[in-house]
Motif scaffolding. Structure first.
Motif, PDB file in Angstrom:
ATOM      1  N   HIS A  13       0.822  -1.216   0.000  1.00  0.00           N
ATOM      2  CA  HIS A  13       0.000   0.000   0.000  1.00  0.00           C
ATOM      3  C   HIS A  13       0.858   1.270   0.000  1.00  0.00           C
ATOM      4  O   HIS A  13       2.032   1.242   0.384  1.00  0.00           O
ATOM      5  CB  HIS A  13      -0.914   0.011   1.225  1.00  0.00           C
ATOM      6  CG  HIS A  13      -0.146  -0.020   2.521  1.00  0.00           C
ATOM      7  ND1 HIS A  13       0.413   1.111   3.085  1.00  0.00           N
ATOM      8  CD2 HIS A  13       0.171  -1.046   3.325  1.00  0.00           C
ATOM      9  CE1 HIS A  13       1.033   0.782   4.192  1.00  0.00           C
ATOM     10  NE2 HIS A  13       0.911  -0.535   4.363  1.00  0.00           N
ATOM     11  N   THR A  16       1.268   5.913   4.810  1.00  0.00           N
ATOM     12  CA  THR A  16       0.325   6.438   5.801  1.00  0.00           C
ATOM     13  C   THR A  16       1.087   7.335   6.766  1.00  0.00           C
ATOM     14  O   THR A  16       2.320   7.300   6.824  1.00  0.00           O
ATOM     15  CB  THR A  16      -0.339   5.304   6.615  1.00  0.00           C
ATOM     16  OG1 THR A  16       0.651   4.719   7.478  1.00  0.00           O
ATOM     17  CG2 THR A  16      -0.954   4.236   5.716  1.00  0.00           C
ATOM     18  N   ARG A  30      -5.570   2.233   9.186  1.00  0.00           N
ATOM     19  CA  ARG A  30      -5.142   3.608   8.941  1.00  0.00           C
ATOM     20  C   ARG A  30      -5.309   3.968   7.458  1.00  0.00           C
ATOM     21  O   ARG A  30      -5.050   3.151   6.582  1.00  0.00           O
ATOM     22  CB  ARG A  30      -3.678   3.800   9.337  1.00  0.00           C
ATOM     23  CG  ARG A  30      -3.366   3.408  10.776  1.00  0.00           C
ATOM     24  CD  ARG A  30      -4.139   4.205  11.787  1.00  0.00           C
ATOM     25  NE  ARG A  30      -3.856   5.625  11.591  1.00  0.00           N
ATOM     26  CZ  ARG A  30      -4.533   6.608  12.137  1.00  0.00           C
ATOM     27  NH1 ARG A  30      -5.558   6.351  12.906  1.00  0.00           N
ATOM     28  NH2 ARG A  30      -4.193   7.861  11.917  1.00  0.00           N
ATOM     29  N   PRO A  31      -5.698   5.216   7.153  1.00  0.00           N
ATOM     30  CA  PRO A  31      -5.849   5.638   5.760  1.00  0.00           C
ATOM     31  C   PRO A  31      -4.507   6.038   5.139  1.00  0.00           C
ATOM     32  O   PRO A  31      -3.526   6.316   5.840  1.00  0.00           O
ATOM     33  CB  PRO A  31      -6.764   6.857   5.871  1.00  0.00           C
ATOM     34  CG  PRO A  31      -6.416   7.448   7.211  1.00  0.00           C
ATOM     35  CD  PRO A  31      -6.111   6.269   8.105  1.00  0.00           C
ATOM     36  N   LEU A  32      -4.509   6.101   3.821  1.00  0.00           N
ATOM     37  CA  LEU A  32      -3.362   6.676   3.114  1.00  0.00           C
ATOM     38  C   LEU A  32      -3.263   8.158   3.455  1.00  0.00           C
ATOM     39  O   LEU A  32      -4.269   8.823   3.662  1.00  0.00           O
ATOM     40  CB  LEU A  32      -3.545   6.541   1.602  1.00  0.00           C
ATOM     41  CG  LEU A  32      -3.598   5.138   1.009  1.00  0.00           C
ATOM     42  CD1 LEU A  32      -3.877   5.217  -0.481  1.00  0.00           C
ATOM     43  CD2 LEU A  32      -2.327   4.379   1.293  1.00  0.00           C
ATOM     44  N   GLY A  36       0.845   8.971   0.120  1.00  0.00           N
ATOM     45  CA  GLY A  36       0.413   7.620  -0.237  1.00  0.00           C
ATOM     46  C   GLY A  36      -0.544   7.615  -1.413  1.00  0.00           C
ATOM     47  O   GLY A  36      -0.458   6.749  -2.296  1.00  0.00           O
ATOM     48  N   ARG A  62      -5.898   1.182   3.855  1.00  0.00           N
ATOM     49  CA  ARG A  62      -4.695   1.673   3.170  1.00  0.00           C
ATOM     50  C   ARG A  62      -4.368   0.822   1.949  1.00  0.00           C
ATOM     51  O   ARG A  62      -3.912   1.329   0.931  1.00  0.00           O
ATOM     52  CB  ARG A  62      -3.515   1.772   4.138  1.00  0.00           C
ATOM     53  CG  ARG A  62      -3.075   0.482   4.792  1.00  0.00           C
ATOM     54  CD  ARG A  62      -2.062   0.781   5.905  1.00  0.00           C
ATOM     55  NE  ARG A  62      -1.511  -0.391   6.539  1.00  0.00           N
ATOM     56  CZ  ARG A  62      -2.011  -0.984   7.610  1.00  0.00           C
ATOM     57  NH1 ARG A  62      -3.137  -0.544   8.157  1.00  0.00           N
ATOM     58  NH2 ARG A  62      -1.418  -2.035   8.141  1.00  0.00           N
ATOM     59  N   THR A  66      -5.366   1.920  -2.115  1.00  0.00           N
ATOM     60  CA  THR A  66      -4.304   1.804  -3.115  1.00  0.00           C
ATOM     61  C   THR A  66      -4.789   0.950  -4.287  1.00  0.00           C
ATOM     62  O   THR A  66      -4.620   1.320  -5.453  1.00  0.00           O
ATOM     63  CB  THR A  66      -3.038   1.182  -2.484  1.00  0.00           C
ATOM     64  OG1 THR A  66      -2.593   1.997  -1.393  1.00  0.00           O
ATOM     65  CG2 THR A  66      -1.917   1.040  -3.509  1.00  0.00           C
ATOM     66  N   ASN A 178       6.782   1.318   0.009  1.00  0.00           N
ATOM     67  CA  ASN A 178       5.390   1.609  -0.343  1.00  0.00           C
ATOM     68  C   ASN A 178       5.255   1.785  -1.858  1.00  0.00           C
ATOM     69  O   ASN A 178       6.075   2.467  -2.482  1.00  0.00           O
ATOM     70  CB  ASN A 178       4.909   2.882   0.350  1.00  0.00           C
ATOM     71  CG  ASN A 178       4.889   2.752   1.861  1.00  0.00           C
ATOM     72  OD1 ASN A 178       5.776   3.250   2.540  1.00  0.00           O
ATOM     73  ND2 ASN A 178       3.887   2.093   2.390  1.00  0.00           N
TER      74      ASN A 178
END
Length: 195
Positions: A13, A16, A30-32, A36, A62, A66, A178
């Motif tokens: 992903h 973050t 957790r979100p990007l 990200g 995350r 993606t 990432n």
């Protein structure tokens, strides 16, 4: 169709905030962050000409975010077995604090990398078995095809070392950056490799 290898494009992903802050994420959802999202968009442009028979993702946002960016309107199939290692009580904690507070654990992990686990979390062996079972099914569904899988650092690393016939203890050294795709073929052909 036995014998046909499935080409797997493994993508960790995008970044973050917890990646930046140096926190254990594990299965915390957790979100990007903005970087990200940009990493995923940049990768989507780079691989826009690559044709995938299917796209699979961890269910954590995350990874799924993606995958949705990379999929460009195509379906993303979600499987929770593609999640990152469960870090138990350590999720959300800073690496630096954990390493200082639990020095004995890291010594134990050096001695017993497959079985050691954070309090309330998973072992490397459990992650490897969980992810392998998922990827075995994906490869059986798509023999000889090219598949995109969006997952997490250590989860992907277990597949990389398996594909290379390396010991699972090396997975900690094989965690990809990432949004940096790694291509492997599954199932692994380990003739003459590994034990």
């Amino acid at each position: 169709m036995q014998g046909k290898k499935t080409e797997l494009w493994l993508v960790r992903h995008g970044q973050t905030d917890w990646n930046v802050e140096g926190r254990y994420q594990g299965q915390a959802d957790r979100p990007l962050n903005e970087i990200g999202i940009r990493q995923a968009r940049d990768l989507a442009r780079k691989i826009s000409d690559v044709k995938f028979a299917a796209i699979y993702s961890s269910d954590l946002q995350r990874a799924f975010s993606t995958a949705k960016i990379l999929a460009d309107e195509r379906e993303v199939k979600v499987d929770p077995r593609l999640r990152e290692i469960h870090q138990g009580e350590w999720e959300g904690q800073l690496f630096s604090v954990i390493r200082e507070r639990y020095a004995d654990f890291f010594e134990d992990r050096r001695e017993n990398p497959l079985e050691s686990r954070p309090p309330g979390g998973e072992s490397l062996k459990e992650v490897a078995e969980r992810v392998k079972s998922c990827v075995d099914e994906i490869a059986a569904r798509h023999p000889g095809e090219r598949i995109l899988i969006v997952s997490h650092g250590l989860a992907i690393a277990t597949l990389i070392v398996a594909s290379l016939g390396m010991p699972f203890s090396k997975a900690f050294e094989m965690i990809p950056e990432n949004a940096d795709p790694k291509i492997i073929f599954w199932p692994p052909d380990l003739n003459g490799k590994g034990k």
